[in-house]
Design a protein around this motif. Structure first.
Motif, PDB file in Angstrom:
ATOM      1  N   VAL A  20       0.025   9.121 -11.906  1.00  0.00           N
ATOM      2  CA  VAL A  20      -0.102   8.853 -10.473  1.00  0.00           C
ATOM      3  C   VAL A  20      -0.434   7.376 -10.280  1.00  0.00           C
ATOM      4  N   VAL A  21       0.273   6.727  -9.349  1.00  0.00           N
ATOM      5  CA  VAL A  21      -0.020   5.329  -9.029  1.00  0.00           C
ATOM      6  C   VAL A  21      -0.282   5.196  -7.541  1.00  0.00           C
ATOM      7  N   LEU A  22      -1.159   4.280  -7.190  1.00  0.00           N
ATOM      8  CA  LEU A  22      -1.410   3.897  -5.805  1.00  0.00           C
ATOM      9  C   LEU A  22      -0.870   2.489  -5.632  1.00  0.00           C
ATOM     10  N   CYS A  23       0.033   2.303  -4.668  1.00  0.00           N
ATOM     11  CA  CYS A  23       0.741   1.033  -4.525  1.00  0.00           C
ATOM     12  C   CYS A  23       0.562   0.445  -3.132  1.00  0.00           C
ATOM     13  N   THR A  24       0.626  -0.876  -3.085  1.00  0.00           N
ATOM     14  CA  THR A  24       0.708  -1.571  -1.809  1.00  0.00           C
ATOM     15  C   THR A  24       2.114  -1.375  -1.240  1.00  0.00           C
ATOM     16  N   GLU A  25       2.337  -1.864  -0.017  1.00  0.00           N
ATOM     17  CA  GLU A  25       3.652  -1.697   0.621  1.00  0.00           C
ATOM     18  C   GLU A  25       4.754  -2.441  -0.122  1.00  0.00           C
ATOM     19  N   ASP A  26       4.384  -3.476  -0.897  1.00  0.00           N
ATOM     20  CA  ASP A  26       5.394  -4.172  -1.696  1.00  0.00           C
ATOM     21  C   ASP A  26       5.449  -3.646  -3.129  1.00  0.00           C
ATOM     22  N   LEU A  27       4.891  -2.450  -3.339  1.00  0.00           N
ATOM     23  CA  LEU A  27       4.956  -1.704  -4.598  1.00  0.00           C
ATOM     24  C   LEU A  27       4.162  -2.337  -5.733  1.00  0.00           C
ATOM     25  N   ARG A  28       3.178  -3.128  -5.398  1.00  0.00           N
ATOM     26  CA  ARG A  28       2.244  -3.590  -6.433  1.00  0.00           C
ATOM     27  C   ARG A  28       1.269  -2.461  -6.740  1.00  0.00           C
ATOM     28  N   VAL A  29       1.119  -2.148  -8.030  1.00  0.00           N
ATOM     29  CA  VAL A  29       0.250  -1.044  -8.424  1.00  0.00           C
ATOM     30  C   VAL A  29      -1.208  -1.483  -8.324  1.00  0.00           C
ATOM     31  N   VAL A  30      -1.962  -0.775  -7.485  1.00  0.00           N
ATOM     32  CA  VAL A  30      -3.380  -1.063  -7.290  1.00  0.00           C
ATOM     33  C   VAL A  30      -4.232  -0.301  -8.295  1.00  0.00           C
ATOM     34  N   ASP A  31      -3.849   0.940  -8.567  1.00  0.00           N
ATOM     35  CA  ASP A  31      -4.625   1.780  -9.478  1.00  0.00           C
ATOM     36  C   ASP A  31      -3.713   2.848 -10.052  1.00  0.00           C
ATOM     37  N   HIS A  32      -4.141   3.407 -11.168  1.00  0.00           N
ATOM     38  CA  HIS A  32      -3.315   4.357 -11.918  1.00  0.00           C
ATOM     39  C   HIS A  32      -4.201   5.404 -12.558  1.00  0.00           C
ATOM     40  N   ALA A  33      -3.703   6.629 -12.631  1.00  0.00           N
ATOM     41  CA  ALA A  33      -4.412   7.697 -13.347  1.00  0.00           C
ATOM     42  C   ALA A  33      -3.392   8.601 -14.019  1.00  0.00           C
ATOM     43  N   GLY A  34      -3.770   9.141 -15.161  1.00  0.00           N
ATOM     44  CA  GLY A  34      -2.923  10.078 -15.878  1.00  0.00           C
ATOM     45  C   GLY A  34      -3.713  11.302 -16.285  1.00  0.00           C
ATOM     46  N   VAL A  35      -3.098  12.472 -16.141  1.00  0.00           N
ATOM     47  CA  VAL A  35      -3.744  13.730 -16.509  1.00  0.00           C
ATOM     48  C   VAL A  35      -2.727  14.617 -17.213  1.00  0.00           C
TER      49      VAL A  35
END
Length: 310
Positions: A20-35
């Protein structure tokens, strides 16, 4: 805590892990998690695990979530947001209404893509083929998947099957996991590489072990990777001949052994260049394990943008 005025999320639900990634509107990844993906527990548990990971990202970042994109393994109905078919690795996944479950849980729009389509969206938006208008995307993993990017947009075809180069016949006569014979997947997937090596040596090993043997110069392993690379090159030539698409981005676990694949691919292409005479460009994926999730986020951002403009 990172402040993001508005964010989109991307989810990659794979057979063993969910990213799972959380992105800004220009698709820069702010944070990431994996499960881990609870594939044996059914669709509700699988989506629930993804939602838990996303909530973790939202809890530790100051962001307003606008929407969620999901890239999922299996055959999907992107318009209905539902899984149509899946392998027996997944319990109660076929028929599951993914976007309905996400929208009900989060109260924001959700969008569904096949994982290979999402992979190509990601690489076209922020990866190895960013800015390209015509691309074949290919994933060499447990199976072989394909997708097409034409005129700067994903092309799914009238029945959703465009770009599925992994299941085009003409690559020998070996039985394929889909029930057909002689498909690219019988030579170039991770499962096939292990099987072809086993036929030559009598050993039952993983594709990773075959790659390690090839790196050490083992002739049987090099032959298997040579056959895989040659088959991939032929698939690229078919695509170039039919569609005049001469750029390809390749991802998936098998592509991590790029040095073993690149030489036979380029040797085969040198022996028989495309009919157009335009050289083929073959690029390894740049986004790694985040490609599908970023591509899913890109789908959400594009859909939300079109809604806003309307």
């Amino acid at each position: 805590m990172t402040h993001v005025a508005e964010a989109v999320a991307g989810v990659d639900i794979g057979g063993t892990s969910t990213q799972v990634v959380l992105c800004t509107e220009d698709l820069r990844v702010v944070d990431h998690a994996g499960v881990p993906t609870p594939a044996a527990e059914g669709g509700q548990a699988m989506v629930g695990a993804a939602l838990d990971a996303l909530r973790l990202l939202l809890d530790r970042n100051d962001a307003r979530l606008r929407g969620v994109g999901v890239g999922a393994a299996g055959l999907v109905d992107a318009r209905a947001g539902r899984i149509l078919a899946a392998t027996d690795s997944f319990r109660d996944w076929a028929g599951f209404a993914v976007t309905d479950a996400v929208e009900e849980a989060l109260g924001v729009p959700a969008f569904l893509d096949n994982d290979v389509n999402a992979f190509l969206r990601g690489e076209a938006a922020a990866g190895a083929v960013a800015g390209e208008s015509h691309v074949l995307g290919m994933t060499l993993g447990t199976g072989v998947g394909g997708a097409l990017w034409l005129d700067g947009a994903l092309y799914e075809g009238p029945h959703g099957g465009a770009g599925e180069i992994g299941h085009v016949p003409g690559f020998g006569d070996l039985p394929c996991t889909c029930g057909g014979r002689g498909h690219l997947e019988t030579l170039a997937s991770g499962r096939a590489i292990a099987a072809r090596y086993g036929e030559r040596t009598g050993r039952t090993v993983t594709a990773r072990v075959v790659a390690e043997a090839a790196t050490r110069g083992a002739p049987e392993a090099l032959a298997v990777y040579g056959a895989a690379g040659t088959a991939v090159a032929r698939a690229l030539l078919i695509t170039a001949g039919l569609l005049d698409v001469t750029t390809c981005v390749i991802g998936g676990g098998v592509s991590l052994s790029w040095d073993l694949l690149e030489r036979p691919i380029r040797t085969a292409l040198a022996d028989e260049p495309p009919v157009s005479g335009h050289p083929l460009r073959i690029l390894p994926a740049r986004l790694g394990g985040d490609a599908v999730a970023i591509g899913a986020a890109a789908r959400a951002q594009a859909e939300l943008g079109s809604v806003t403009r309307a």
